[in-house]
Design an enzyme around this catalytic site. Structure first.
Site, PDB file in Angstrom:
ATOM      1  CB  CYS A 105     -31.486  24.705   9.963  1.00 65.68           C
ATOM      2  SG  CYS A 105     -31.663  24.766  11.751  1.00 65.68           S
ATOM      3  CG  ASP A 125     -27.912  17.552  23.984  1.00 63.61           C
ATOM      4  OD1 ASP A 125     -27.902  18.772  23.806  1.00 63.61           O
ATOM      5  OD2 ASP A 125     -27.021  16.788  23.537  1.00 63.61           O
ATOM      6  CG  ASN A 163     -23.825  27.605  24.568  1.00 67.37           C
ATOM      7  OD1 ASN A 163     -23.548  28.147  25.628  1.00 67.37           O
ATOM      8  ND2 ASN A 163     -23.841  26.279  24.432  1.00 67.37           N
ATOM      9  N   GLY A 223     -19.521  28.471  22.207  1.00 68.39           N
ATOM     10  CA  GLY A 223     -19.699  27.039  22.019  1.00 68.39           C
ATOM     11  C   GLY A 223     -20.959  26.658  21.256  1.00 68.39           C
ATOM     12  CB  THR A 283     -22.195  23.086  17.683  1.00 67.00           C
ATOM     13  OG1 THR A 283     -23.245  22.490  18.441  1.00 67.00           O
ATOM     14  CG2 THR A 283     -20.921  23.128  18.514  1.00 67.00           C
ATOM     15  CG  HIS A 321     -33.235  26.355  14.992  1.00 66.52           C
ATOM     16  ND1 HIS A 321     -34.080  26.056  13.934  1.00 66.52           N
ATOM     17  CD2 HIS A 321     -34.045  26.584  16.049  1.00 66.52           C
ATOM     18  CE1 HIS A 321     -35.343  26.113  14.347  1.00 66.52           C
ATOM     19  NE2 HIS A 321     -35.344  26.428  15.640  1.00 66.52           N
ATOM     20  CG  HIS A 338     -29.965  25.164  20.828  1.00 63.63           C
ATOM     21  ND1 HIS A 338     -29.358  25.718  19.727  1.00 63.63           N
ATOM     22  CD2 HIS A 338     -28.955  24.698  21.611  1.00 63.63           C
ATOM     23  CE1 HIS A 338     -28.041  25.588  19.833  1.00 63.63           C
ATOM     24  NE2 HIS A 338     -27.765  24.983  20.982  1.00 63.63           N
TER      25      HIS A 338
HETATM   26  P1  AMP Z   1     -24.803  24.037  21.249  1.00 62.02           P
HETATM   27  O1  AMP Z   1     -23.411  23.493  21.392  1.00 62.02           O
HETATM   28  O2  AMP Z   1     -25.225  24.984  22.331  1.00 62.02           O
HETATM   29  O3  AMP Z   1     -25.061  24.594  19.861  1.00 62.02           O
HETATM   30  O4  AMP Z   1     -25.761  22.787  21.449  1.00 62.02           O
HETATM   31  C1  AMP Z   1     -26.124  21.929  20.421  1.00 62.02           C
HETATM   32  C2  AMP Z   1     -26.592  20.674  21.094  1.00 62.02           C
HETATM   33  O5  AMP Z   1     -27.314  19.911  20.153  1.00 62.02           O
HETATM   34  C3  AMP Z   1     -25.477  19.783  21.640  1.00 62.02           C
HETATM   35  O6  AMP Z   1     -25.620  19.620  23.052  1.00 62.02           O
HETATM   36  C4  AMP Z   1     -25.663  18.462  20.873  1.00 62.02           C
HETATM   37  O7  AMP Z   1     -25.395  17.323  21.664  1.00 62.02           O
HETATM   38  C5  AMP Z   1     -27.115  18.555  20.461  1.00 62.02           C
HETATM   39  N1  AMP Z   1     -27.472  17.782  19.275  1.00 62.02           N
HETATM   40  C6  AMP Z   1     -26.822  17.769  18.086  1.00 62.02           C
HETATM   41  N2  AMP Z   1     -27.451  16.950  17.220  1.00 62.02           N
HETATM   42  C7  AMP Z   1     -28.522  16.427  17.877  1.00 62.02           C
HETATM   43  C8  AMP Z   1     -29.563  15.520  17.546  1.00 62.02           C
HETATM   44  N3  AMP Z   1     -29.629  14.949  16.315  1.00 62.02           N
HETATM   45  N4  AMP Z   1     -30.478  15.208  18.486  1.00 62.02           N
HETATM   46  C9  AMP Z   1     -30.408  15.753  19.714  1.00 62.02           C
HETATM   47  N5  AMP Z   1     -29.468  16.633  20.098  1.00 62.02           N
HETATM   48  C10 AMP Z   1     -28.534  16.968  19.195  1.00 62.02           C
HETATM   49 ZN    ZN Z   2     -33.540  26.039  11.964  1.00 55.46          ZN
END
Ligand code: AMP
Ligand code: ZN
Length: 112
Positions: A4, A30, A86, A92, A94, A97, A99
């Site tokens: 993860c 982010d 989300n 959406g 991605t 975990h 957040h």
């Molecule tokens: P979601 O699309 O709601 O799952 O949001 C996942 C978020 O994680 C997205 O806005 C990405 O830009 C962010 N994200 C992915 N990898 C990283 C990282 N290494 N550091 C900070 N944010 C990240």
């Molecule tokens: Zn996790």
């Protein structure tokens, strides 16, 4: 969870710009900001999404909202911000975990 991304961030294996940390949660910027203020708040305990919130972990979610309210006051954006979580790929999500996106610093549009 070893595969993860956000558990790896909690473990310090992937660098981030930390905004806040305590024993229960971590906040970091982010990597692809959608607003002048855009950070994520995650619990240190892994669970996939808000669909897995139960009586067992509801206090943790309340704690996260308390942290967000404090950060909003400290960082001066308490007058207007959005908290988004989300759930599932249709929404959406991605990273699986849970957040909480915290967005502020511009006029935010309506949902679609
Ligand atoms: P979601 O699309 O709601 O799952 O949001 C996942 C978020 O994680 C997205 O806005 C990405 O830009 C962010 N994200 C992915 N990898 C990283 C990282 N290494 N550091 C900070 N944010 C990240
Ligand atoms: Zn996790």
């Amino acid at each position: 969870m070893s595969d993860c991304l956000f558990c790896k961030i909690i473990a310090g294996e992937i660098p981030t710009t930390k905004v806040y940390e305590d024993d229960k949660c971590l906040a970091f910027l982010d990597i692809a900001p959608m607003a002048p203020t855009h950070f994520l708040v995650i619990p240190k305990q892994h669970f996939a999404s808000a669909a897995e919130v139960t009586e067992e972990n509801e206090a943790l979610i309340g704690h996260i909202y308390t942290v967000i309210a404090k950060l909003a006051k400290e960082q001066g954006f308490a007058d207007g911000y959005r908290v988004v979580t989300n759930v599932g790929e249709l929404a959406g999500q991605t990273v699986h975990h849970i957040h909480f996106h915290v967005l502020s610093g511009k006029q935010l549009g309506s949902f679609n």
